[in-house]
Design a protein around this motif. Structure first.
Motif, PDB file in Angstrom:
ATOM      1  N   GLU A 125       0.810  -1.208   0.000  1.00 17.62           N
ATOM      2  CA  GLU A 125       0.000   0.000   0.000  1.00 17.62           C
ATOM      3  C   GLU A 125       0.842   1.255   0.000  1.00 17.62           C
ATOM      4  N   PRO A 126       0.272   2.420  -0.216  1.00 17.86           N
ATOM      5  CA  PRO A 126      -1.090   2.642  -0.708  1.00 17.86           C
ATOM      6  C   PRO A 126      -1.161   2.426  -2.212  1.00 17.86           C
ATOM      7  N   HIS A 127      -2.335   2.075  -2.678  1.00 18.07           N
ATOM      8  CA  HIS A 127      -2.570   1.882  -4.111  1.00 18.07           C
ATOM      9  C   HIS A 127      -3.274   3.128  -4.655  1.00 18.07           C
ATOM     10  N   GLU A 128      -2.861   3.555  -5.837  1.00 11.84           N
ATOM     11  CA  GLU A 128      -3.494   4.706  -6.490  1.00 11.84           C
ATOM     12  C   GLU A 128      -3.959   4.300  -7.879  1.00 11.84           C
ATOM     13  N   PHE A 129      -5.137   4.798  -8.263  1.00 15.39           N
ATOM     14  CA  PHE A 129      -5.659   4.494  -9.588  1.00 15.39           C
ATOM     15  C   PHE A 129      -6.236   5.744 -10.222  1.00 15.39           C
ATOM     16  N   ARG A 130      -6.340   5.677 -11.553  1.00 18.18           N
ATOM     17  CA  ARG A 130      -6.931   6.779 -12.322  1.00 18.18           C
ATOM     18  C   ARG A 130      -7.515   6.192 -13.604  1.00 18.18           C
ATOM     19  N   LEU A 131      -8.738   6.569 -13.915  1.00 18.86           N
ATOM     20  CA  LEU A 131      -9.396   6.193 -15.164  1.00 18.86           C
ATOM     21  C   LEU A 131      -9.710   7.482 -15.905  1.00 18.86           C
ATOM     22  N   THR A 132      -9.122   7.641 -17.084  1.00 15.60           N
ATOM     23  CA  THR A 132      -9.379   8.811 -17.918  1.00 15.60           C
ATOM     24  C   THR A 132     -10.267   8.370 -19.071  1.00 15.60           C
ATOM     25  N   MET A 133     -11.409   9.065 -19.215  1.00 19.91           N
ATOM     26  CA  MET A 133     -12.404   8.722 -20.246  1.00 19.91           C
ATOM     27  C   MET A 133     -12.512   9.889 -21.218  1.00 19.91           C
ATOM     28  N   ARG A 134     -12.092   9.682 -22.461  1.00 19.55           N
ATOM     29  CA  ARG A 134     -12.172  10.713 -23.508  1.00 19.55           C
ATOM     30  C   ARG A 134     -13.317  10.349 -24.449  1.00 19.55           C
ATOM     31  N   HIS A 135     -14.189  11.318 -24.732  1.00 18.77           N
ATOM     32  CA  HIS A 135     -15.325  11.056 -25.621  1.00 18.77           C
ATOM     33  C   HIS A 135     -15.704  12.318 -26.378  1.00 18.77           C
ATOM     34  N   THR A 136     -16.431  12.132 -27.461  1.00 21.45           N
ATOM     35  CA  THR A 136     -16.843  13.264 -28.305  1.00 21.45           C
ATOM     36  C   THR A 136     -18.357  13.436 -28.241  1.00 21.45           C
ATOM     37  N   GLY A 137     -18.865  13.534 -27.041  1.00 20.21           N
ATOM     38  CA  GLY A 137     -20.293  13.741 -26.835  1.00 20.21           C
ATOM     39  C   GLY A 137     -20.956  12.540 -26.202  1.00 20.21           C
ATOM     40  N   GLY A 138     -22.132  12.784 -25.644  1.00 19.93           N
ATOM     41  CA  GLY A 138     -22.851  11.730 -24.949  1.00 19.93           C
ATOM     42  C   GLY A 138     -22.647  11.851 -23.451  1.00 19.93           C
ATOM     43  N   THR A 139     -23.144  10.872 -22.730  1.00 20.23           N
ATOM     44  CA  THR A 139     -23.045  10.891 -21.273  1.00 20.23           C
ATOM     45  C   THR A 139     -22.182   9.738 -20.783  1.00 20.23           C
ATOM     46  N   VAL A 140     -21.553   9.953 -19.624  1.00 23.34           N
ATOM     47  CA  VAL A 140     -20.803   8.897 -18.960  1.00 23.34           C
ATOM     48  C   VAL A 140     -21.046   9.002 -17.459  1.00 23.34           C
ATOM     49  N   ALA A 141     -21.104   7.859 -16.809  1.00 25.73           N
ATOM     50  CA  ALA A 141     -21.153   7.776 -15.343  1.00 25.73           C
ATOM     51  C   ALA A 141     -20.236   6.633 -14.959  1.00 25.73           C
ATOM     52  N   ALA A 142     -19.334   6.871 -14.012  1.00 28.61           N
ATOM     53  CA  ALA A 142     -18.343   5.858 -13.656  1.00 28.61           C
ATOM     54  C   ALA A 142     -18.263   5.707 -12.144  1.00 28.61           C
ATOM     55  N   THR A 143     -18.020   4.467 -11.715  1.00 25.02           N
ATOM     56  CA  THR A 143     -17.811   4.173 -10.296  1.00 25.02           C
ATOM     57  C   THR A 143     -16.581   3.287 -10.155  1.00 25.02           C
ATOM     58  N   ALA A 144     -15.950   3.395  -8.998  1.00 25.96           N
ATOM     59  CA  ALA A 144     -14.830   2.525  -8.642  1.00 25.96           C
ATOM     60  C   ALA A 144     -15.118   1.965  -7.259  1.00 25.96           C
ATOM     61  N   THR A 145     -15.051   0.637  -7.156  1.00 24.03           N
ATOM     62  CA  THR A 145     -15.191  -0.016  -5.857  1.00 24.03           C
ATOM     63  C   THR A 145     -13.930  -0.823  -5.588  1.00 24.03           C
ATOM     64  N   VAL A 146     -13.622  -0.984  -4.312  1.00 20.00           N
ATOM     65  CA  VAL A 146     -12.509  -1.831  -3.890  1.00 20.00           C
ATOM     66  C   VAL A 146     -13.069  -2.796  -2.859  1.00 20.00           C
ATOM     67  N   ASP A 147     -12.940  -4.070  -3.143  1.00 20.18           N
ATOM     68  CA  ASP A 147     -13.457  -5.122  -2.270  1.00 20.18           C
ATOM     69  C   ASP A 147     -14.937  -4.908  -1.971  1.00 20.18           C
ATOM     70  N   GLY A 148     -15.685  -4.438  -2.992  1.00 19.17           N
ATOM     71  CA  GLY A 148     -17.129  -4.262  -2.879  1.00 19.17           C
ATOM     72  C   GLY A 148     -17.579  -2.957  -2.249  1.00 19.17           C
ATOM     73  N   LYS A 149     -16.652  -2.097  -1.842  1.00 18.85           N
ATOM     74  CA  LYS A 149     -17.008  -0.828  -1.203  1.00 18.85           C
ATOM     75  C   LYS A 149     -16.732   0.318  -2.164  1.00 18.85           C
ATOM     76  N   LEU A 150     -17.702   1.220  -2.300  1.00 16.70           N
ATOM     77  CA  LEU A 150     -17.556   2.373  -3.195  1.00 16.70           C
ATOM     78  C   LEU A 150     -16.405   3.251  -2.730  1.00 16.70           C
ATOM     79  N   VAL A 151     -15.494   3.571  -3.669  1.00 22.10           N
ATOM     80  CA  VAL A 151     -14.373   4.458  -3.381  1.00 22.10           C
ATOM     81  C   VAL A 151     -14.646   5.839  -3.956  1.00 22.10           C
ATOM     82  N   THR A 152     -15.120   5.884  -5.213  1.00 21.08           N
ATOM     83  CA  THR A 152     -15.392   7.176  -5.851  1.00 21.08           C
ATOM     84  C   THR A 152     -16.315   6.979  -7.043  1.00 21.08           C
ATOM     85  N   ARG A 153     -16.912   8.074  -7.486  1.00 20.50           N
ATOM     86  CA  ARG A 153     -17.741   8.064  -8.692  1.00 20.50           C
ATOM     87  C   ARG A 153     -17.648   9.422  -9.367  1.00 20.50           C
ATOM     88  N   THR A 154     -17.991   9.431 -10.656  1.00 20.28           N
ATOM     89  CA  THR A 154     -18.013  10.678 -11.415  1.00 20.28           C
ATOM     90  C   THR A 154     -19.003  10.532 -12.554  1.00 20.28           C
TER      91      THR A 154
END
Length: 132
Positions: free
Chosen positions: A83-112
Motif C-alpha cells: 500500500e497505498p494503491h493509487e488508480f486513475r481512469l481517464t475517459m475521452r469522448h466526443t459527446g454523450g453521457t458517462v457515469a463511472a464508479t470505482a469499488t474496492v473489495d465491494g465498497k464504493l471508493v469514488t464516482r463521477t
C-alpha cells in the motif's frame, strides 16, 4: 514323497518371499501448500451513451482501450501489503453521457459523471486511492 518335497520347497519359497519383501516406507505428510497472497479486487464500471477511449492506471501500470462501447466493466487485482494503491481512469469522448464508479473489495471508493455535446472533445476522470 514328491508331494512332501514340493510342499516343503513351496513353504520355503513363501517364507523367503515374505521375509525378503520390501518394507513400505513410512508415510510422509503431504507437502505444505502455500496460500496465494490475498488480493484487493478493484472494479471499475462505466455506463452512459458515449463511445470512449479509456486509459486506466493502477500503481503506475497503464492500460488503454479505444472505441469502447458502454456499458463497460474492468476487474483488476492489487496485492495486500503493498500500500497505498493509487488508480486513475481517464475517459475521452466526443459527446454523450458517462457515469463511472470505482469499488474496492465491494465498497464504493469514488464516482463521477459527465456529458458533452455531439462532436465536442470531453474528458472525465475517476481517481482514488486505497490501502489495506
Amino acid at each position: 514323497m514328491t508331494r512332501k518335497v514340493v510342499a516343503a520347497v513351496l513353504c520355503t519359497c513363501l517364507l523367503a518371499a515374505c521375509g525378503a519383501a520390501p518394507r513400505q516406507a513410512a508415510s510422509t505428510p503431504p507437502p505444505e501448500t502455500t496460500a496465494a497472497p490475498k488480493q484487493h479486487l478493484v472494479r471499475l464500471e462505466v455506463t452512459g451513451t458515449a463511445t470512449l477511449s479509456l486509459t486506466f492506471t493502477l500503481d503506475g501500470k497503464v492500460s488503454e482501450e479505444k472505441a469502447v462501447k458502454l456499458p463497460w466493466r474492468k476487474d483488476v487485482e492489487a496485492p495486500y501489503g503493498t500500500e497505498p494503491h493509487e488508480f486513475r481512469l481517464t475517459m475521452r469522448h466526443t459527446g454523450g453521457t458517462v457515469a463511472a464508479t470505482a469499488t474496492v473489495d465491494g465498497k464504493l471508493v469514488t464516482r463521477t459523471a459527465g456529458s458533452g455535446s455531439p462532436g465536442s472533445n470531453n474528458t472525465a476522470n475517476l481517481s482514488g486511492s486505497f490501502s489495506d
